[in-house]
Scaffold this motif. Structure first.
Motif, PDB file in Angstrom:
ATOM      1  N   LEU A 555       7.362   0.837   4.364  1.00 48.17           N
ATOM      2  CA  LEU A 555       6.551   0.866   5.500  1.00 48.17           C
ATOM      3  C   LEU A 555       5.106   1.415   4.704  1.00 48.17           C
ATOM      4  O   LEU A 555       4.247   0.977   4.659  1.00 48.17           O
ATOM      5  CB  LEU A 555       7.207   1.808   6.582  1.00 48.17           C
ATOM      6  CG  LEU A 555       5.955   1.759   7.804  1.00 48.17           C
ATOM      7  CD1 LEU A 555       5.834   0.463   8.233  1.00 48.17           C
ATOM      8  CD2 LEU A 555       6.677   2.759   8.634  1.00 48.17           C
ATOM      9  N   PHE A 556       5.318   2.804   4.198  1.00 49.42           N
ATOM     10  CA  PHE A 556       4.101   3.514   3.881  1.00 49.42           C
ATOM     11  C   PHE A 556       3.701   2.887   2.188  1.00 49.42           C
ATOM     12  O   PHE A 556       2.548   3.080   2.038  1.00 49.42           O
ATOM     13  CB  PHE A 556       4.351   4.919   3.752  1.00 49.42           C
ATOM     14  CG  PHE A 556       4.254   5.415   5.375  1.00 49.42           C
ATOM     15  CD1 PHE A 556       2.954   5.566   5.985  1.00 49.42           C
ATOM     16  CD2 PHE A 556       5.509   5.788   5.839  1.00 49.42           C
ATOM     17  CE1 PHE A 556       3.173   6.067   7.230  1.00 49.42           C
ATOM     18  CE2 PHE A 556       5.546   6.411   7.083  1.00 49.42           C
ATOM     19  CZ  PHE A 556       4.355   6.323   8.030  1.00 49.42           C
ATOM     20  N   GLY A 557       4.741   2.482   1.494  1.00 46.59           N
ATOM     21  CA  GLY A 557       4.365   2.010   0.038  1.00 46.59           C
ATOM     22  C   GLY A 557       3.600   0.770   0.260  1.00 46.59           C
ATOM     23  O   GLY A 557       2.503   0.519  -0.621  1.00 46.59           O
ATOM     24  N   THR A 558       3.935  -0.120   1.264  1.00 40.27           N
ATOM     25  CA  THR A 558       3.154  -1.277   1.571  1.00 40.27           C
ATOM     26  C   THR A 558       1.672  -0.962   2.043  1.00 40.27           C
ATOM     27  O   THR A 558       0.658  -1.639   1.495  1.00 40.27           O
ATOM     28  CB  THR A 558       3.628  -2.336   2.628  1.00 40.27           C
ATOM     29  OG1 THR A 558       5.182  -2.482   2.182  1.00 40.27           O
ATOM     30  CG2 THR A 558       3.171  -3.556   2.837  1.00 40.27           C
ATOM     31  N   ILE A 559       1.407  -0.120   3.097  1.00 41.93           N
ATOM     32  CA  ILE A 559       0.254   0.437   3.355  1.00 41.93           C
ATOM     33  C   ILE A 559      -0.512   0.775   2.100  1.00 41.93           C
ATOM     34  O   ILE A 559      -1.648   0.535   2.015  1.00 41.93           O
ATOM     35  CB  ILE A 559       0.316   1.357   4.564  1.00 41.93           C
ATOM     36  CG1 ILE A 559       1.076   0.662   5.960  1.00 41.93           C
ATOM     37  CG2 ILE A 559      -1.002   1.970   4.948  1.00 41.93           C
ATOM     38  CD1 ILE A 559       1.442   1.699   6.717  1.00 41.93           C
ATOM     39  N   LYS A 582      -3.434 -10.156  -6.658  1.00 48.29           N
ATOM     40  CA  LYS A 582      -2.588 -11.085  -5.701  1.00 48.29           C
ATOM     41  C   LYS A 582      -1.529 -10.439  -5.013  1.00 48.29           C
ATOM     42  O   LYS A 582      -1.341  -9.167  -5.537  1.00 48.29           O
ATOM     43  CB  LYS A 582      -2.081 -11.995  -6.789  1.00 48.29           C
ATOM     44  CG  LYS A 582      -3.166 -13.185  -7.340  1.00 48.29           C
ATOM     45  CD  LYS A 582      -2.651 -14.278  -8.045  1.00 48.29           C
ATOM     46  CE  LYS A 582      -3.739 -15.289  -8.968  1.00 48.29           C
ATOM     47  NZ  LYS A 582      -2.989 -16.363  -9.388  1.00 48.29           N
ATOM     48  N   ASP A 583      -1.020 -11.062  -4.226  1.00 51.21           N
ATOM     49  CA  ASP A 583       0.082 -10.499  -3.502  1.00 51.21           C
ATOM     50  C   ASP A 583       1.096  -9.881  -4.214  1.00 51.21           C
ATOM     51  O   ASP A 583       1.909  -8.921  -3.845  1.00 51.21           O
ATOM     52  CB  ASP A 583       0.646 -11.250  -2.320  1.00 51.21           C
ATOM     53  CG  ASP A 583      -0.168 -11.451  -1.305  1.00 51.21           C
ATOM     54  OD1 ASP A 583      -1.232 -10.781  -1.208  1.00 51.21           O
ATOM     55  OD2 ASP A 583      -0.027 -12.317  -0.291  1.00 51.21           O
ATOM     56  N   VAL A 584       1.340 -10.516  -5.548  1.00 53.53           N
ATOM     57  CA  VAL A 584       2.458 -10.299  -6.206  1.00 53.53           C
ATOM     58  C   VAL A 584       2.528  -8.895  -6.758  1.00 53.53           C
ATOM     59  O   VAL A 584       3.358  -8.094  -7.011  1.00 53.53           O
ATOM     60  CB  VAL A 584       2.781 -11.206  -7.398  1.00 53.53           C
ATOM     61  CG1 VAL A 584       1.564 -11.126  -8.477  1.00 53.53           C
ATOM     62  CG2 VAL A 584       3.926 -11.155  -8.395  1.00 53.53           C
ATOM     63  N   TYR A 585       1.270  -8.502  -7.033  1.00 50.54           N
ATOM     64  CA  TYR A 585       0.966  -7.110  -7.632  1.00 50.54           C
ATOM     65  C   TYR A 585       1.292  -6.002  -6.467  1.00 50.54           C
ATOM     66  O   TYR A 585       1.827  -4.830  -6.704  1.00 50.54           O
ATOM     67  CB  TYR A 585      -0.363  -6.949  -7.888  1.00 50.54           C
ATOM     68  CG  TYR A 585      -1.033  -7.717  -9.246  1.00 50.54           C
ATOM     69  CD1 TYR A 585      -0.177  -7.503 -10.516  1.00 50.54           C
ATOM     70  CD2 TYR A 585      -1.615  -8.808  -8.894  1.00 50.54           C
ATOM     71  CE1 TYR A 585      -0.560  -8.327 -11.497  1.00 50.54           C
ATOM     72  CE2 TYR A 585      -1.807  -9.694 -10.091  1.00 50.54           C
ATOM     73  CZ  TYR A 585      -1.189  -9.179 -11.503  1.00 50.54           C
ATOM     74  OH  TYR A 585      -1.455 -10.061 -12.347  1.00 50.54           O
ATOM     75  N   LEU A 586       1.012  -6.491  -5.374  1.00 51.20           N
ATOM     76  CA  LEU A 586       1.385  -5.396  -4.220  1.00 51.20           C
ATOM     77  C   LEU A 586       2.994  -5.372  -3.992  1.00 51.20           C
ATOM     78  O   LEU A 586       3.535  -4.206  -3.793  1.00 51.20           O
ATOM     79  CB  LEU A 586       0.679  -5.774  -2.905  1.00 51.20           C
ATOM     80  CG  LEU A 586      -0.598  -6.072  -2.847  1.00 51.20           C
ATOM     81  CD1 LEU A 586      -1.249  -6.259  -1.251  1.00 51.20           C
ATOM     82  CD2 LEU A 586      -1.372  -4.986  -3.481  1.00 51.20           C
TER      83      LEU A 586
END
Length: 826
Positions: A555-559, A582-586
């Motif tokens: 949850l908070f890691g993604t934010i 890019k999203d892959v880095y997230l």
């Protein structure tokens, strides 16, 4: 010989004349003299042993395999140490030699005699002395008993406490050797079993009993063992009646060797009429009693025992002799079942002496050669052979340990008004067997509810999460899970919609997954022994930590990852064209956080000393006498190291997120419009974490309040994050299904250090017009630069040249700044 003893012997001979005659009539058998100590006056009247003694002597005399018969000489031990020693001295100084000594039947009279009887080379055997102290064969080197030690009763108490989920007990102990020794044994066993002794209240006179009960009442003890003689137990029960200390608030435990209806004994409270025996029965009913086992089984009562009699033959003979022995005494003990230990004791003597006689013949000696002065060799042989005796007797299988104790178990009885079969007791109260120890574990013949009518005494107050609160939070959590699933479905269904696509829908799935984990965690935090077994709750201790850690990272890691991307874009004025966030880095950032959680949590989960376990933590009541509150907590020896470290790591993530949220607080681009909501989520998470950490510790002793605050906070904060990330987009998609106005907006500013950056949020047409205007400006500036270059050619000296250079740099800087601003905007 004192006149009183002479009178007593004369009475014994009168009652035993037939017995002596029958023995002498058996022919040429050798007569062996046995000294017998039986309490017939004083604390206890054990005249009920005499029929068993007489019957055993007769069957031995009539047994053709035995070369001898017994002549018994009885003295009254009065169940007192002084009287027992006096009677023993009278016997050994009477001029005739006893080959062995039988008795006494109570430990108070047996202990002092057994300590000195070896000085006369006498082997002593008892059928009723159960003091654990007599197990010490250094102090009592020639002592044997056919009744098991009261140390077995200590095992029974421990097992009963475990069976009925009692963890705390109090003792009221009479300061006599037999009871202080039992107390010492019980204390050791309590420590070994991880059970608690609340207090031991001792007394040595009748006047101290009321004080002991008053101290007991002020304590928080609810389970009490009376470690005393029955006459003082009556006084304790009188005091308990005065204070209303009865079932189900209190559970009382007694010895089984108390006399029948011992509560009617003429103690002071009964004598003065302040308390009636019927009132004491209200206190005693449902109390537990511990009794020695083995007893003969029902299936074995038809078997023929030594002496060629069955159990039923023995009962018939015993009851026929009983009236002539007790002579109308209402206090005569023991009855037929307990007196059988005397029958087996005399047969143990006969078998041991017979074996010894065979050994002595090989040395050209005989039992008749025994004397008090020079009988050490013979007495040692008698003792060793007695330890080897094994036979099936009236009390079951008879055998002995090396210290002379008989192996035994304990059975549990209860004072009841009805028998186990439901019939009313013949007396007002009866003792019914309700369980026994098998392989070290108490097994009940009936259920716990049947024994205590569903009201088992509680020695502590277990505080659980109240069921309505748990049910409410469970329902809300399931609603939250459904809410998260709806958000996830929306996120994936509209993933190609321009507004949703700009917010990285695949990354947002991790936020929804983390929310589901948190909702599940709220449910698990409310699971305790009130709704699940102890083993299940024990396993949930570590499962909760795993879910909290992984749910936090999702949850908070993604934010945090999304906030970092915004920060990176707006803090790199000249971004690297080869590197695109890019999203892959997230996904990688969140994956690393989850991997760190897994790697970090595996060792404390695998190592038993660090694994969280469910343990009870006791909180004392506010007032004296209140039951202590017991709260189940998850703890371990190693948790003080790894749990703070885990929380610290999560705290760093929150602080980093807080920093990034602060740095990007003025970014208000609608294509990234959740950046403000992300910052709000980070702020909220930090505030909630700071608030909940002290609340979790301060409210540790108030689990319902703690669960209520933590649960509602987790539910609200998780739901708020889902609303900020997903519901706002749902509303905008509803207003603009095609996303045509997703880039509409106005100009804002954001400041980073000393760099001021114009952020233009306009439509595509506005961008084109703006670019055309800027191109015109660039063309004009290039012409101006050409003019300045020509001017430079004209000035070749000092100041003028320097002024031109400065002017040129200024123009170039302006041009570069304009170009960079427009590139950033694009």
């Amino acid at each position: 010989m004192p006149l009183t003893n002479f009178t007593f012997y004369f009475l014994v001979l009168l009652t035993g004349t037939n017995y002596v005659s029958s023995v002498l009539a058996t022919g040429d058998k050798e007569i062996l003299r046995l000294g017998v100590l039986i309490s017939r006056e004083g604390f206890f009247d054990y005249s009920g042993l005499v029929p068993a003694l007489e019957l055993a002597a007769e069957t031995i005399a009539n047994d053709s395999s035995l070369p001898f018969k017994f002549e018994t000489v009885m003295n009254d031990s009065m169940c007192r140490s002084s009287a027992s020693i006096r009677s023993f001295i009278d016997q050994v100084t009477a001029g005739k030699t006893n080959i062995m000594l039988i008795g006494s039947d109570c430990s108070v009279g047996t202990e002092p005699v057994a300590e000195i009887s070896s000085s006369w080379n006498l082997v002593q055997i008892s059928s009723g002395s159960s003091s654990p102290r007599l197990s010490d064969n250094v102090t009592f080197p020639m002592f044997i008993r056919t009744v098991p030690s009261d140390a077995e009763i200590v095992v029974g108490i421990i097992n009963a406490m475990k069976m009925f989920h009692w963890t705390r007990i109090a003792l009221i102990t009479q300061t006599e050797n037999i009871f202080t020794f039992i107390s010492t044994e019980l204390k050791q066993e309590l420590v070994a079993a991880n059970l608690q002794l609340i207090g031991e209240f001792t007394f040595n006179t009748e006047n101290n009993v009321s004080r002991s009960v008053a101290l007991l009442r002020k304590s928080s003890a609810r389970v009490v063992f009376l470690n005393m003689y029955s006459e003082h137990a009556v006084s304790v029960m009188c005091e308990a009646h005065k204070h209303g200390m009865r079932h189900p608030e209190y559970a009382w435990m007694f010895f089984n060797w108390y006399t029948e209806e011992w509560w009617t004994d003429n103690s002071s409270c009964i004598a003065d009429g302040s308390v009636a025996p019927s009132q004491l029965e209200e206190i005693i009913v449902t109390s537990l009693v511990f009794d020695h086992y083995p007893r003969i089984k029902e299936s074995d009562k038809n078997k023929t025992n030594l002496g060629n009699i069955t159990w039923y033959d023995y009962v018939s003979h015993h009851n026929a002799r009983w009236p002539s022995v007790v002579k109308g005494s209402d206090n005569a003990q023991p009855h037929v079942e307990d007196s059988a230990y005397m029958y087996d004791a005399l047969w143990t003597v006969a078998l041991a002496l017979n074996r010894t006689e065979q050994l002595l013949k090989k040395e050209n000696m005989s039992l008749t050669d025994f004397t008090y002065e020079n009988g050490q060799n013979i007495s040692r042989k008698i003792y060793n052979e007695a330890l080897k005796v094994t036979f099936f007797g009236l009390t079951g299988n008879v055998s002995f340990h090396e210290n002379g104790d008989r192996p035994g178990k304990v059975r549990l009885l209860q004072y009841r008004r009805r028998r186990v079969d439901g019939k009313l007791c013949e007396e007002k109260l009866c003792k019914e067997p309700v369980g026994r120890i098998v392989d070290g574990i108490l097994q009940l013949d009936n259920t716990d509810a049947h024994i205590f009518n569903g009201e088992t005494a509680q020695d502590e107050e277990h505080i659980h999460i109240v069921l309505p609160l748990f049910v409410m939070y469970t329902i809300l959590s399931f609603v939250g899970i459904a809410y998260a699933i709806i958000c996830l479905v929306f996120n994936l269904w509209f993933r190609n919609q321009k507004l949703v696509k700009l917010s990285s829908p695949y990354v947002n799935t991790m936020i929804a997954a983390g929310a589901v984990v948190f909702y599940v965690t709220v449910i698990l935090f409310g699971v305790d022994e009130n709704v699940a077994s102890h083993s299940t709750v024990d396993g949930l201790c570590h499962a909760r930590i795993w879910l909290v850690a992984i749910g936090f990272s999702l949850l908070f890691g993604t934010i945090f990852a999304k906030t970092w991307r915004i920060y990176y874009i707006f803090h790199h004025i000249k971004p690297n064209a080869k590197f695109e966030v890019k999203d892959v880095y997230l996904f990688a950032i969140v994956g690393i956080l989850v991997l760190v959680d897994i790697v970090f949590l595996i060792p404390p989960t695998a190592v038993s000393s660090s694994r969280l376990k469910r343990e009870d933590e006791e909180v004392e009541g506010d007032n004296p006498g209140d039951l202590p509150a017991v709260i189940g907590v998850c703890t371990s020896d190693g948790s003080v190291i790894w749990l703070p470290f885990l929380f610290t790591c999560k705290g760093f993530v929150l602080l980093a997120g807080l920093f990034l949220a602060f740095e990007t607080r003025k970014v208000k681009i609608r294509s990234l419009n959740e950046s403000r909501f992300v910052a709000m989520s980070i702020y909220g998470a930090v505030i909630v974490s700071i608030a909940l950490t002290p609340i979790g510790f301060l409210l540790r002793n108030y689990p319902n309040t703690q669960y209520g605050i933590i649960g509602i906070t987790m539910l609200l904060s998780t739901s708020l994050i889902l609303g900020l990330v997903f519901v706002t987009k749902m509303y905008k998609v509803y207003r603009d299904p095609e996303g045509a106005h997703s880039l509409d907006g106005r100009s804002h500013h954001t400041e980073t250090g000393n760099v001021k950056m114009n952020v233009i949020d306009e439509s595509e047409d506005s961008y084109k017009k703006r670019i055309e205007g800027l191109n015109e400006e660039v063309k004009y500036l290039n012409e101006k630069i050409g003019d300045l270059n020509e001017e430079l050619q004209q000035y070749k000296s000092g100041g003028a040249q320097n002024n031109a250079v400065v002017s040129l740099k200024r123009v170039l800087d302006i041009s570069e700044t304009i170009t960079e601003e427009d590139t950033t905007t694009l």
